[in-house]
Design a protein around this motif. Sequence first.
Motif, PDB file in Angstrom:
ATOM      1  N   GLU A 224      51.902  -5.448  47.813  1.00  0.00           N
ATOM      2  CA  GLU A 224      51.577  -6.780  48.750  1.00  0.00           C
ATOM      3  C   GLU A 224      52.403  -7.942  47.650  1.00  0.00           C
ATOM      4  O   GLU A 224      53.294  -8.945  48.508  1.00  0.00           O
ATOM      5  CB  GLU A 224      50.066  -7.045  48.444  1.00  0.00           C
ATOM      6  CG  GLU A 224      50.272  -7.800  50.241  1.00  0.00           C
ATOM      7  CD  GLU A 224      48.784  -7.487  51.055  1.00  0.00           C
ATOM      8  OE1 GLU A 224      47.280  -7.956  49.992  1.00  0.00           O
ATOM      9  OE2 GLU A 224      48.318  -6.865  52.093  1.00  0.00           O
ATOM     10  N   ARG A 225      52.043  -8.094  46.656  1.00  0.00           N
ATOM     11  CA  ARG A 225      52.970  -8.791  45.130  1.00  0.00           C
ATOM     12  C   ARG A 225      53.637  -8.266  44.107  1.00  0.00           C
ATOM     13  O   ARG A 225      52.635  -7.993  43.067  1.00  0.00           O
ATOM     14  CB  ARG A 225      52.306 -10.173  45.087  1.00  0.00           C
ATOM     15  CG  ARG A 225      51.055 -10.947  46.335  1.00  0.00           C
ATOM     16  CD  ARG A 225      50.407 -11.801  45.875  1.00  0.00           C
ATOM     17  NE  ARG A 225      49.384 -11.154  45.065  1.00  0.00           N
ATOM     18  CZ  ARG A 225      48.899 -11.779  43.947  1.00  0.00           C
ATOM     19  NH1 ARG A 225      49.137 -13.186  43.609  1.00  0.00           N
ATOM     20  NH2 ARG A 225      47.585 -11.404  43.708  1.00  0.00           N
ATOM     21  N   PRO A 226      54.559  -7.617  44.298  1.00  0.00           N
ATOM     22  CA  PRO A 226      55.164  -6.655  43.523  1.00  0.00           C
ATOM     23  C   PRO A 226      54.576  -7.345  42.149  1.00  0.00           C
ATOM     24  O   PRO A 226      55.496  -8.565  42.170  1.00  0.00           O
ATOM     25  CB  PRO A 226      56.392  -6.091  43.964  1.00  0.00           C
ATOM     26  CG  PRO A 226      55.955  -6.456  45.141  1.00  0.00           C
ATOM     27  CD  PRO A 226      55.326  -7.795  45.318  1.00  0.00           C
ATOM     28  N   GLY A 227      54.383  -6.600  41.128  1.00  0.00           N
ATOM     29  CA  GLY A 227      54.215  -7.317  39.422  1.00  0.00           C
ATOM     30  C   GLY A 227      52.862  -8.574  39.335  1.00  0.00           C
ATOM     31  O   GLY A 227      53.473  -9.204  38.220  1.00  0.00           O
ATOM     32  N   ALA A 228      52.872  -8.347  40.492  1.00  0.00           N
ATOM     33  CA  ALA A 228      51.575  -9.212  40.068  1.00  0.00           C
ATOM     34  C   ALA A 228      50.070  -8.409  40.424  1.00  0.00           C
ATOM     35  O   ALA A 228      49.842  -7.066  40.797  1.00  0.00           O
ATOM     36  CB  ALA A 228      50.973 -10.225  41.040  1.00  0.00           C
ATOM     37  N   ALA A 229      49.319  -8.599  39.261  1.00  0.00           N
ATOM     38  CA  ALA A 229      47.893  -7.516  38.917  1.00  0.00           C
ATOM     39  C   ALA A 229      46.978  -7.652  40.068  1.00  0.00           C
ATOM     40  O   ALA A 229      47.313  -8.991  41.240  1.00  0.00           O
ATOM     41  CB  ALA A 229      47.258  -8.555  36.971  1.00  0.00           C
ATOM     42  N   VAL A 230      46.594  -6.792  39.755  1.00  0.00           N
ATOM     43  CA  VAL A 230      45.724  -6.679  41.639  1.00  0.00           C
ATOM     44  C   VAL A 230      44.642  -5.739  40.723  1.00  0.00           C
ATOM     45  O   VAL A 230      44.153  -5.185  40.061  1.00  0.00           O
ATOM     46  CB  VAL A 230      45.883  -5.528  42.264  1.00  0.00           C
ATOM     47  CG1 VAL A 230      45.109  -5.176  43.927  1.00  0.00           C
ATOM     48  CG2 VAL A 230      47.479  -6.029  43.655  1.00  0.00           C
ATOM     49  N   SER A 231      43.330  -6.920  40.939  1.00  0.00           N
ATOM     50  CA  SER A 231      42.394  -6.357  40.339  1.00  0.00           C
ATOM     51  C   SER A 231      41.331  -4.922  41.036  1.00  0.00           C
ATOM     52  O   SER A 231      41.745  -4.820  41.988  1.00  0.00           O
ATOM     53  CB  SER A 231      41.315  -7.218  40.047  1.00  0.00           C
ATOM     54  OG  SER A 231      40.038  -7.742  41.738  1.00  0.00           O
TER      55      SER A 231
ATOM     56  N   ARG B 121      56.256   8.945  38.356  1.00  0.00           N
ATOM     57  CA  ARG B 121      56.852   7.810  37.910  1.00  0.00           C
ATOM     58  C   ARG B 121      55.975   7.245  36.927  1.00  0.00           C
ATOM     59  O   ARG B 121      55.880   5.758  37.602  1.00  0.00           O
ATOM     60  CB  ARG B 121      57.863   7.058  38.550  1.00  0.00           C
ATOM     61  CG  ARG B 121      58.720   7.830  39.307  1.00  0.00           C
ATOM     62  CD  ARG B 121      60.222   8.212  38.334  1.00  0.00           C
ATOM     63  NE  ARG B 121      61.127   8.927  39.236  1.00  0.00           N
ATOM     64  CZ  ARG B 121      61.021  10.020  39.358  1.00  0.00           C
ATOM     65  NH1 ARG B 121      59.807  10.945  38.810  1.00  0.00           N
ATOM     66  NH2 ARG B 121      62.108  10.737  40.297  1.00  0.00           N
ATOM     67  N   PRO B 122      55.570   7.443  35.695  1.00  0.00           N
ATOM     68  CA  PRO B 122      55.649   6.757  34.229  1.00  0.00           C
ATOM     69  C   PRO B 122      55.431   4.983  34.686  1.00  0.00           C
ATOM     70  O   PRO B 122      56.662   5.805  34.116  1.00  0.00           O
ATOM     71  CB  PRO B 122      54.755   7.686  33.315  1.00  0.00           C
ATOM     72  CG  PRO B 122      55.800   8.987  33.615  1.00  0.00           C
ATOM     73  CD  PRO B 122      56.605   8.736  34.943  1.00  0.00           C
ATOM     74  N   GLY B 123      54.628   4.179  34.439  1.00  0.00           N
ATOM     75  CA  GLY B 123      55.069   3.137  34.501  1.00  0.00           C
ATOM     76  C   GLY B 123      55.598   2.565  35.701  1.00  0.00           C
ATOM     77  O   GLY B 123      55.821   0.998  35.392  1.00  0.00           O
ATOM     78  N   LEU B 124      55.751   3.261  36.474  1.00  0.00           N
ATOM     79  CA  LEU B 124      55.606   2.456  37.695  1.00  0.00           C
ATOM     80  C   LEU B 124      54.463   1.830  38.137  1.00  0.00           C
ATOM     81  O   LEU B 124      54.474   0.316  38.954  1.00  0.00           O
ATOM     82  CB  LEU B 124      55.696   3.918  38.543  1.00  0.00           C
ATOM     83  CG  LEU B 124      56.404   3.052  40.171  1.00  0.00           C
ATOM     84  CD1 LEU B 124      57.002   2.232  40.416  1.00  0.00           C
ATOM     85  CD2 LEU B 124      56.426   4.330  41.385  1.00  0.00           C
ATOM     86  N   ILE B 125      52.982   2.205  37.639  1.00  0.00           N
ATOM     87  CA  ILE B 125      52.096   1.375  38.025  1.00  0.00           C
ATOM     88  C   ILE B 125      51.268   1.618  36.553  1.00  0.00           C
ATOM     89  O   ILE B 125      50.785   2.351  35.838  1.00  0.00           O
ATOM     90  CB  ILE B 125      51.449   2.122  39.294  1.00  0.00           C
ATOM     91  CG1 ILE B 125      52.304   3.057  40.642  1.00  0.00           C
ATOM     92  CG2 ILE B 125      49.840   1.571  39.215  1.00  0.00           C
ATOM     93  CD1 ILE B 125      50.824   3.140  41.111  1.00  0.00           C
ATOM     94  N   THR B 126      50.729   0.189  36.256  1.00  0.00           N
ATOM     95  CA  THR B 126      50.586  -0.337  35.015  1.00  0.00           C
ATOM     96  C   THR B 126      49.353  -0.209  35.125  1.00  0.00           C
ATOM     97  O   THR B 126      48.422  -1.375  36.040  1.00  0.00           O
ATOM     98  CB  THR B 126      51.143  -1.202  35.050  1.00  0.00           C
ATOM     99  OG1 THR B 126      53.367  -1.355  34.982  1.00  0.00           O
ATOM    100  CG2 THR B 126      51.356  -1.618  33.104  1.00  0.00           C
TER     101      THR B 126
ATOM    102  N   GLY C  15      42.786  -4.458  36.316  1.00  0.00           N
ATOM    103  CA  GLY C  15      42.659  -3.430  36.783  1.00  0.00           C
ATOM    104  C   GLY C  15      44.417  -2.658  37.309  1.00  0.00           C
ATOM    105  O   GLY C  15      44.201  -2.007  36.195  1.00  0.00           O
ATOM    106  N   TYR C  16      45.521  -3.273  38.197  1.00  0.00           N
ATOM    107  CA  TYR C  16      47.078  -2.371  38.147  1.00  0.00           C
ATOM    108  C   TYR C  16      48.034  -3.454  38.754  1.00  0.00           C
ATOM    109  O   TYR C  16      46.938  -4.782  39.283  1.00  0.00           O
ATOM    110  CB  TYR C  16      46.552  -1.251  39.048  1.00  0.00           C
ATOM    111  CG  TYR C  16      45.893  -0.032  39.312  1.00  0.00           C
ATOM    112  CD1 TYR C  16      45.744   1.055  37.790  1.00  0.00           C
ATOM    113  CD2 TYR C  16      44.296  -0.329  39.264  1.00  0.00           C
ATOM    114  CE1 TYR C  16      44.965   1.663  37.683  1.00  0.00           C
ATOM    115  CE2 TYR C  16      43.361   0.476  39.232  1.00  0.00           C
ATOM    116  CZ  TYR C  16      43.669   1.261  37.959  1.00  0.00           C
ATOM    117  OH  TYR C  16      43.063   2.542  38.056  1.00  0.00           O
TER     118      TYR C  16
END
Length: 219
Positions: free
Chosen positions: A163-170, A203-208, A214-215
């Motif tokens: 929904e907001r790529p690059g933004a943290a989601v809790s 893909r390690p690193g795709l989801i931080t 959160g992520y």
Amino acid sequence: MRLAVVEDDDGVGDALVEAFTARGHHADRMRRGADLLIAHRGYDAIVLDLGLPDADGLTVLRQLREVSAVPVVILTARSDERSIVRGLRGGADDYVVKPPRIVELLARIENVTRRAAAATTPSSRVVASGDVRVDLEARRVEVAGVEIPLTTKEFELVEALLERPGAAVSRQQLMDRIWGDAFVAVSRSLDVHMTGLRAKLDRPGLITTIRGYGYRWGE
Ligand code: CA
């Protein structure tokens, strides 16, 4: 509009629901802060009293803001500046001092709802990150040109993160959105589905992982 009126005082609460309904809106009455936290989805705006039987309205607002950006108009008997400033800083969109004048209250609700709608820009329906391609419309995920079958929950995780790529989601936002409950123990389920999703994408690193929060989609 669909409105939730969180107000323990029957006189005020019933009068508001009646007045909103008479003007063609749908209004649900809730008496406790906890009622709102488990049933906040699907409303265009929330009218929130500050003096609630189970919790301070400002605390309820803070918890709500962890999972939702729904417009909130505080209804308060506290006309002192400090409460109002705390409410606005705590994420309220506007406030009305009791006793509310219904026309003014509705005008303020319409105003914050309009602002919220304007702020929501539609995101692109296809998102590409490296060789990972997500088609949100078709609910398909491809890695290096090969479609990866995801479970519903796994796809919902991707959708929420994108929904907001690059933004943290809790974690609370994810649990609230996918399991409908940010405040009870579905924490373990989130871990399980996140692990499954990461293994499938490979893909390690795709989801931080953001420790203690959160992520984020992307590095
Ligand atoms: Ca009250």
